[in-house]
Design a protein around this motif. Sequence first.
Motif, PDB file in Angstrom:
ATOM      1  N   GLN A   1      14.175   4.334  60.929  1.00  0.00           N
ATOM      2  CA  GLN A   1      14.413   3.263  59.948  1.00  0.00           C
ATOM      3  C   GLN A   1      15.919   3.100  59.717  1.00  0.00           C
ATOM      4  O   GLN A   1      16.441   1.993  59.674  1.00  0.00           O
ATOM      5  N   PHE A   2      16.606   4.213  59.576  1.00  0.00           N
ATOM      6  CA  PHE A   2      18.042   4.239  59.333  1.00  0.00           C
ATOM      7  C   PHE A   2      18.795   3.601  60.510  1.00  0.00           C
ATOM      8  O   PHE A   2      19.704   2.793  60.321  1.00  0.00           O
ATOM      9  N   LEU A   3      18.421   3.951  61.732  1.00  0.00           N
ATOM     10  CA  LEU A   3      19.052   3.368  62.925  1.00  0.00           C
ATOM     11  C   LEU A   3      18.863   1.859  62.971  1.00  0.00           C
ATOM     12  O   LEU A   3      19.775   1.124  63.346  1.00  0.00           O
ATOM     13  N   ALA A   4      17.683   1.399  62.625  1.00  0.00           N
ATOM     14  CA  ALA A   4      17.351  -0.017  62.716  1.00  0.00           C
ATOM     15  C   ALA A   4      18.051  -0.871  61.660  1.00  0.00           C
ATOM     16  O   ALA A   4      18.154  -2.083  61.817  1.00  0.00           O
ATOM     17  N   SER A   5      18.530  -0.255  60.616  1.00  0.00           N
ATOM     18  CA  SER A   5      19.169  -0.978  59.516  1.00  0.00           C
ATOM     19  C   SER A   5      20.664  -1.152  59.753  1.00  0.00           C
ATOM     20  O   SER A   5      21.346  -0.216  60.158  1.00  0.00           O
ATOM     21  N   ASP A   6      21.160  -2.340  59.466  1.00  0.00           N
ATOM     22  CA  ASP A   6      22.603  -2.581  59.594  1.00  0.00           C
ATOM     23  C   ASP A   6      23.400  -1.848  58.526  1.00  0.00           C
ATOM     24  O   ASP A   6      24.546  -1.473  58.747  1.00  0.00           O
ATOM     25  N   THR A   7      22.794  -1.646  57.350  1.00  0.00           N
ATOM     26  CA  THR A   7      23.509  -1.050  56.219  1.00  0.00           C
ATOM     27  C   THR A   7      23.077   0.381  55.921  1.00  0.00           C
ATOM     28  O   THR A   7      23.774   1.092  55.212  1.00  0.00           O
ATOM     29  N   GLY A   8      21.903   0.781  56.403  1.00  0.00           N
ATOM     30  CA  GLY A   8      21.363   2.097  56.089  1.00  0.00           C
ATOM     31  C   GLY A   8      20.664   2.150  54.744  1.00  0.00           C
ATOM     32  O   GLY A   8      19.977   3.115  54.430  1.00  0.00           O
ATOM     33  N   TRP A   9      20.829   1.119  53.923  1.00  0.00           N
ATOM     34  CA  TRP A   9      20.286   1.099  52.567  1.00  0.00           C
ATOM     35  C   TRP A   9      18.756   1.044  52.586  1.00  0.00           C
ATOM     36  O   TRP A   9      18.163   0.286  53.340  1.00  0.00           O
ATOM     37  N   SER A  10      18.149   1.859  51.727  1.00  0.00           N
ATOM     38  CA  SER A  10      16.708   1.766  51.491  1.00  0.00           C
ATOM     39  C   SER A  10      16.426   2.257  50.080  1.00  0.00           C
ATOM     40  O   SER A  10      17.175   3.070  49.534  1.00  0.00           O
ATOM     41  N   THR A  11      15.357   1.760  49.519  1.00  0.00           N
ATOM     42  CA  THR A  11      14.913   2.244  48.220  1.00  0.00           C
ATOM     43  C   THR A  11      13.973   3.421  48.448  1.00  0.00           C
ATOM     44  O   THR A  11      13.454   3.605  49.557  1.00  0.00           O
ATOM     45  N   ALA A  12      13.731   4.183  47.422  1.00  0.00           N
ATOM     46  CA  ALA A  12      12.846   5.348  47.543  1.00  0.00           C
ATOM     47  C   ALA A  12      11.470   4.943  48.058  1.00  0.00           C
ATOM     48  O   ALA A  12      10.880   5.651  48.884  1.00  0.00           O
ATOM     49  N   SER A  13      10.964   3.809  47.621  1.00  0.00           N
ATOM     50  CA  SER A  13       9.623   3.382  48.037  1.00  0.00           C
ATOM     51  C   SER A  13       9.579   2.944  49.504  1.00  0.00           C
ATOM     52  O   SER A  13       8.504   2.887  50.096  1.00  0.00           O
ATOM     53  N   GLU A  14      10.720   2.656  50.112  1.00  0.00           N
ATOM     54  CA  GLU A  14      10.771   2.275  51.524  1.00  0.00           C
ATOM     55  C   GLU A  14      10.851   3.486  52.452  1.00  0.00           C
ATOM     56  O   GLU A  14      10.573   3.375  53.637  1.00  0.00           O
ATOM     57  N   ARG A  15      11.256   4.636  51.910  1.00  0.00           N
ATOM     58  CA  ARG A  15      11.366   5.845  52.718  1.00  0.00           C
ATOM     59  C   ARG A  15       9.986   6.512  52.825  1.00  0.00           C
ATOM     60  O   ARG A  15       9.112   6.278  52.003  1.00  0.00           O
ATOM     61  N   PRO A  16       9.783   7.354  53.838  1.00  0.00           N
ATOM     62  CA  PRO A  16       8.503   8.068  53.952  1.00  0.00           C
ATOM     63  C   PRO A  16       8.164   8.820  52.653  1.00  0.00           C
ATOM     64  O   PRO A  16       9.048   9.389  51.994  1.00  0.00           O
ATOM     65  N   LYS A  17       6.890   8.820  52.304  1.00  0.00           N
ATOM     66  CA  LYS A  17       6.444   9.429  51.034  1.00  0.00           C
ATOM     67  C   LYS A  17       6.861  10.892  50.888  1.00  0.00           C
ATOM     68  O   LYS A  17       7.168  11.327  49.793  1.00  0.00           O
ATOM     69  N   ARG A  18       6.882  11.639  51.978  1.00  0.00           N
ATOM     70  CA  ARG A  18       7.285  13.054  51.895  1.00  0.00           C
ATOM     71  C   ARG A  18       8.725  13.207  51.429  1.00  0.00           C
ATOM     72  O   ARG A  18       9.114  14.255  50.939  1.00  0.00           O
ATOM     73  N   LEU A  19       9.541  12.173  51.599  1.00  0.00           N
ATOM     74  CA  LEU A  19      10.947  12.244  51.199  1.00  0.00           C
ATOM     75  C   LEU A  19      11.187  11.675  49.799  1.00  0.00           C
ATOM     76  O   LEU A  19      12.289  11.795  49.269  1.00  0.00           O
ATOM     77  N   TYR A  20      10.174  11.098  49.200  1.00  0.00           N
ATOM     78  CA  TYR A  20      10.332  10.414  47.912  1.00  0.00           C
ATOM     79  C   TYR A  20      10.994  11.292  46.858  1.00  0.00           C
ATOM     80  O   TYR A  20      11.936  10.884  46.207  1.00  0.00           O
ATOM     81  N   HIS A  21      10.499  12.510  46.686  1.00  0.00           N
ATOM     82  CA  HIS A  21      11.052  13.417  45.673  1.00  0.00           C
ATOM     83  C   HIS A  21      12.063  14.407  46.260  1.00  0.00           C
ATOM     84  O   HIS A  21      12.499  15.324  45.576  1.00  0.00           O
ATOM     85  N   LYS A  22      12.419  14.221  47.513  1.00  0.00           N
ATOM     86  CA  LYS A  22      13.358  15.123  48.173  1.00  0.00           C
ATOM     87  C   LYS A  22      14.750  14.508  48.329  1.00  0.00           C
ATOM     88  O   LYS A  22      15.645  15.142  48.869  1.00  0.00           O
ATOM     89  N   THR A  23      14.938  13.287  47.865  1.00  0.00           N
ATOM     90  CA  THR A  23      16.236  12.629  47.954  1.00  0.00           C
ATOM     91  C   THR A  23      17.165  13.227  46.909  1.00  0.00           C
ATOM     92  O   THR A  23      16.895  13.150  45.714  1.00  0.00           O
ATOM     93  N   LEU A  24      18.250  13.838  47.360  1.00  0.00           N
ATOM     94  CA  LEU A  24      19.236  14.425  46.451  1.00  0.00           C
ATOM     95  C   LEU A  24      20.379  13.460  46.161  1.00  0.00           C
ATOM     96  O   LEU A  24      20.936  13.461  45.070  1.00  0.00           O
TER      97      LEU A  24
END
Length: 118
Positions: free
Chosen positions: A83-106
């Motif tokens: 997802q990060f590679l495909a994005s021009d900006t790298g920006w994503s919201t928590a809900s767009e990231r895989p669910k396993r990473l939702y509460h792991k974002t520091l």
Amino acid sequence: MTNHSDHSILICTTCKGAGAARKLRAALAEHVSKRFVLRAVDCMAGCERPITVGLQGPGKTQYLFGEIEAQADIEAIASFAQQFLASDTGWSTASERPKRLYHKTLARLPAYRTEAKT
């Protein structure tokens, strides 16, 4: 498509040790694009939630995740890396990231930009 490594996945070696970082690196190497260089790095200040993993790309938002487990989180990290590679900006919201990473974002840091002096 670009074949050179222009993005990085950083894997902390401090809290869980170099062996744990090597295991995670080996698992990720089989699941992420060759555009990512997998780098073992010293402390990224996620000591209360090891292993910490960061993603960087040129001109992109940067991410730091904690409590990454080699077996349980490989698919989530690999999915987010794509997802990060495909994005021009790298920006994503928590809900767009895989669910396993939702509460792991520091941390999510804005892309590094040089400002013209005025």
